[in-house]
Scaffold this motif. Sequence first.
Motif, PDB file in Angstrom:
ATOM      1  N   SER A 115       0.857  -1.184   0.000  1.00  0.00           N
ATOM      2  CA  SER A 115       0.000   0.000   0.000  1.00  0.00           C
ATOM      3  C   SER A 115       0.895   1.236   0.000  1.00  0.00           C
ATOM      4  CB  SER A 115      -0.923   0.008   1.223  1.00  0.00           C
ATOM      5  OG  SER A 115      -0.190   0.349   2.389  1.00  0.00           O
ATOM      6  N   LYS A 116       0.266   2.418  -0.023  1.00  0.00           N
ATOM      7  CA  LYS A 116       1.029   3.670   0.024  1.00  0.00           C
ATOM      8  C   LYS A 116       1.094   4.238   1.433  1.00  0.00           C
ATOM      9  CE  LYS A 116      -1.128   6.230  -2.954  1.00  0.00           C
ATOM     10  NZ  LYS A 116      -1.347   7.446  -3.767  1.00  0.00           N
ATOM     11  N   THR A 117       0.315   3.700   2.338  1.00  0.00           N
ATOM     12  CA  THR A 117       0.223   4.294   3.667  1.00  0.00           C
ATOM     13  C   THR A 117       1.136   3.581   4.665  1.00  0.00           C
ATOM     14  OG1 THR A 117      -1.777   2.956   4.005  1.00  0.00           O
ATOM     15  CG2 THR A 117      -2.082   5.240   3.316  1.00  0.00           C
ATOM     16  N   SER A 118       0.718   2.421   5.085  1.00  0.00           N
ATOM     17  CA  SER A 118       1.528   1.663   6.044  1.00  0.00           C
ATOM     18  C   SER A 118       1.566   0.207   5.611  1.00  0.00           C
ATOM     19  CB  SER A 118       0.943   1.781   7.452  1.00  0.00           C
ATOM     20  OG  SER A 118      -0.395   1.325   7.469  1.00  0.00           O
ATOM     21  N   ALA A 119       2.538  -0.497   6.143  1.00  0.00           N
ATOM     22  CA  ALA A 119       2.693  -1.900   5.768  1.00  0.00           C
ATOM     23  C   ALA A 119       1.464  -2.700   6.179  1.00  0.00           C
ATOM     24  CB  ALA A 119       3.941  -2.476   6.430  1.00  0.00           C
ATOM     25  N   VAL A 120       1.010  -3.572   5.283  1.00  0.00           N
ATOM     26  CA  VAL A 120      -0.134  -4.440   5.567  1.00  0.00           C
ATOM     27  C   VAL A 120       0.321  -5.529   6.534  1.00  0.00           C
ATOM     28  CG1 VAL A 120      -1.868  -5.970   4.578  1.00  0.00           C
ATOM     29  CG2 VAL A 120      -1.067  -3.984   3.269  1.00  0.00           C
ATOM     30  N   LYS A 121      -0.438  -5.706   7.605  1.00  0.00           N
ATOM     31  CA  LYS A 121      -0.057  -6.675   8.636  1.00  0.00           C
ATOM     32  C   LYS A 121      -0.734  -8.024   8.444  1.00  0.00           C
ATOM     33  CE  LYS A 121       2.450  -3.676  10.910  1.00  0.00           C
ATOM     34  NZ  LYS A 121       3.940  -3.797  10.929  1.00  0.00           N
ATOM     35  N   ASP A 167      -0.402   3.932  -7.289  1.00  0.00           N
ATOM     36  CA  ASP A 167       0.190   5.258  -7.111  1.00  0.00           C
ATOM     37  C   ASP A 167      -0.832   6.368  -7.345  1.00  0.00           C
ATOM     38  OD1 ASP A 167       2.785   5.532  -6.153  1.00  0.00           O
ATOM     39  OD2 ASP A 167       3.705   4.915  -8.042  1.00  0.00           O
ATOM     40  N   ALA A 168      -1.761   6.122  -8.259  1.00  0.00           N
ATOM     41  CA  ALA A 168      -2.788   7.115  -8.587  1.00  0.00           C
ATOM     42  C   ALA A 168      -4.001   7.022  -7.651  1.00  0.00           C
ATOM     43  CB  ALA A 168      -3.241   6.939 -10.034  1.00  0.00           C
ATOM     44  N   TYR A 183      12.127  -3.084  -8.767  1.00  0.00           N
ATOM     45  CA  TYR A 183      12.501  -2.449 -10.030  1.00  0.00           C
ATOM     46  C   TYR A 183      11.627  -1.227 -10.304  1.00  0.00           C
ATOM     47  CZ  TYR A 183      14.114  -2.122 -14.864  1.00  0.00           C
ATOM     48  OH  TYR A 183      14.662  -1.685 -16.032  1.00  0.00           O
ATOM     49  N   TYR A 184      10.346  -1.329 -10.000  1.00  0.00           N
ATOM     50  CA  TYR A 184       9.415  -0.211 -10.209  1.00  0.00           C
ATOM     51  C   TYR A 184       9.817   0.983  -9.329  1.00  0.00           C
ATOM     52  CZ  TYR A 184       4.984   2.380 -10.233  1.00  0.00           C
ATOM     53  OH  TYR A 184       4.027   3.368 -10.330  1.00  0.00           O
ATOM     54  N   LEU A 185      10.096   0.722  -8.059  1.00  0.00           N
ATOM     55  CA  LEU A 185      10.446   1.802  -7.135  1.00  0.00           C
ATOM     56  C   LEU A 185      11.795   2.436  -7.502  1.00  0.00           C
ATOM     57  CD1 LEU A 185       9.271   0.281  -3.731  1.00  0.00           C
ATOM     58  CD2 LEU A 185       8.121   1.990  -5.147  1.00  0.00           C
ATOM     59  N   LYS A 186      12.670   1.659  -8.074  1.00  0.00           N
ATOM     60  CA  LYS A 186      13.956   2.195  -8.534  1.00  0.00           C
ATOM     61  C   LYS A 186      13.748   3.200  -9.663  1.00  0.00           C
ATOM     62  CE  LYS A 186      18.353   0.559 -10.508  1.00  0.00           C
ATOM     63  NZ  LYS A 186      19.104  -0.650 -10.953  1.00  0.00           N
ATOM     64  N   LYS A 192       5.013   6.651  -3.638  1.00  0.00           N
ATOM     65  CA  LYS A 192       4.794   6.540  -2.187  1.00  0.00           C
ATOM     66  C   LYS A 192       4.509   5.095  -1.769  1.00  0.00           C
ATOM     67  CE  LYS A 192       5.023  10.991  -1.250  1.00  0.00           C
ATOM     68  NZ  LYS A 192       5.375  11.508  -2.589  1.00  0.00           N
ATOM     69  N   ILE A 193       4.592   4.174  -2.694  1.00  0.00           N
ATOM     70  CA  ILE A 193       4.317   2.770  -2.362  1.00  0.00           C
ATOM     71  C   ILE A 193       5.373   2.251  -1.390  1.00  0.00           C
ATOM     72  CG2 ILE A 193       4.118   0.431  -3.285  1.00  0.00           C
ATOM     73  CD1 ILE A 193       3.131   1.672  -5.907  1.00  0.00           C
ATOM     74  N   GLN A 194       4.907   1.576  -0.365  1.00  0.00           N
ATOM     75  CA  GLN A 194       5.815   1.025   0.638  1.00  0.00           C
ATOM     76  C   GLN A 194       6.639  -0.121   0.058  1.00  0.00           C
ATOM     77  OE1 GLN A 194       5.907   2.151   4.135  1.00  0.00           O
ATOM     78  NE2 GLN A 194       4.930   3.833   3.013  1.00  0.00           N
ATOM     79  N   ARG A 195       7.919  -0.125   0.379  1.00  0.00           N
ATOM     80  CA  ARG A 195       8.794  -1.190  -0.131  1.00  0.00           C
ATOM     81  C   ARG A 195       8.495  -2.523   0.553  1.00  0.00           C
ATOM     82  NH1 ARG A 195      13.407  -1.357  -3.084  1.00  0.00           N
ATOM     83  NH2 ARG A 195      13.349   0.910  -3.246  1.00  0.00           N
ATOM     84  N   ARG A 196       8.077  -2.458   1.794  1.00  0.00           N
ATOM     85  CA  ARG A 196       7.762  -3.681   2.535  1.00  0.00           C
ATOM     86  C   ARG A 196       6.264  -3.956   2.447  1.00  0.00           C
ATOM     87  NH1 ARG A 196      11.879  -5.481   5.679  1.00  0.00           N
ATOM     88  NH2 ARG A 196      13.619  -4.046   6.040  1.00  0.00           N
ATOM     89  N   GLY A 197       5.917  -5.228   2.328  1.00  0.00           N
ATOM     90  CA  GLY A 197       4.516  -5.599   2.261  1.00  0.00           C
ATOM     91  C   GLY A 197       4.271  -6.918   2.957  1.00  0.00           C
ATOM     92  N   LEU A 198       3.021  -7.344   2.926  1.00  0.00           N
ATOM     93  CA  LEU A 198       2.644  -8.634   3.518  1.00  0.00           C
ATOM     94  C   LEU A 198       2.927  -9.730   2.498  1.00  0.00           C
ATOM     95  CD1 LEU A 198       1.152 -10.263   5.771  1.00  0.00           C
ATOM     96  CD2 LEU A 198      -0.957  -9.827   4.473  1.00  0.00           C
TER      97      LEU A 198
END
Length: 241
Positions: A115-121, A167-168, A183-186, A192-198
């Motif tokens: 997500s763009k906000t916080s890591a999904v738990k 992102d939109a 690769y996308y974030l690079k 604003k997408i979080q690098r870490r996810g569930l």
Amino acid sequence: MQFRELFFLISILCLPAQASSTLKTVIGENMSAPWYFADTARAPQGITADYMRALASELRREIEILVLPKFRIREYSQKNKIDLNCYTSREWAQVREADVFWSEPLFISKNLIVSKTSAVKSLDQLKKQRIGTVLKYRYPALQESFDAGTLIRDDSPNEDANLQKLDASRFNYAVVEEIHLAYYLKRHKSSKIQRRGLVIEEIPVRCWLRGDSPLKISDLNRAIAAMKSNGTLEKIFRKYK
């Protein structure tokens, strides 16, 4: 004809035909970089094409890489028009087990929910949420939730488009493969997408080999083992980081 000449001729005729045959494999056209770079002016490029060519080299074979839509891959496999597919798994593939041999794993593919906000738990916090997915992709870990309507699919043509929609803010969550996310974030520094996810699934990516292919599954497995032990696979992945 002398005995020596006759023996030489028989030896040539008895050489296995598979030594010179060209292997036909496939890449799905909806794959995104760095797995596949869509450029019709060149031969297929990206991680998948690179390790397929390396595999063919290890096998001392020529290889032809076809780029096809997902439904054509199934059609070509049913009509025996391809020898093997090496970006697939038992969880994803739409082939009959009786028709193919499965190789040892090449690597592990990790799917994340980001997500763009916080890591999904956990999946519990996503009930009734729209989740960005890729059209015709199967997500075994989420299928029960999709079927029950507790999660809602929102399909995009490929993973790049999926992350662009996230992102939109077209939706708040998306499923993405870990290497593609990096690769996308690079390339999209302002994302604003979080690098870490569930992590929802870790799936061994393998080759399926057509049951009547002249290539032996034991030879394919030896080539995969060699690419792992001599660092070829690691070098290919490192190239795209």
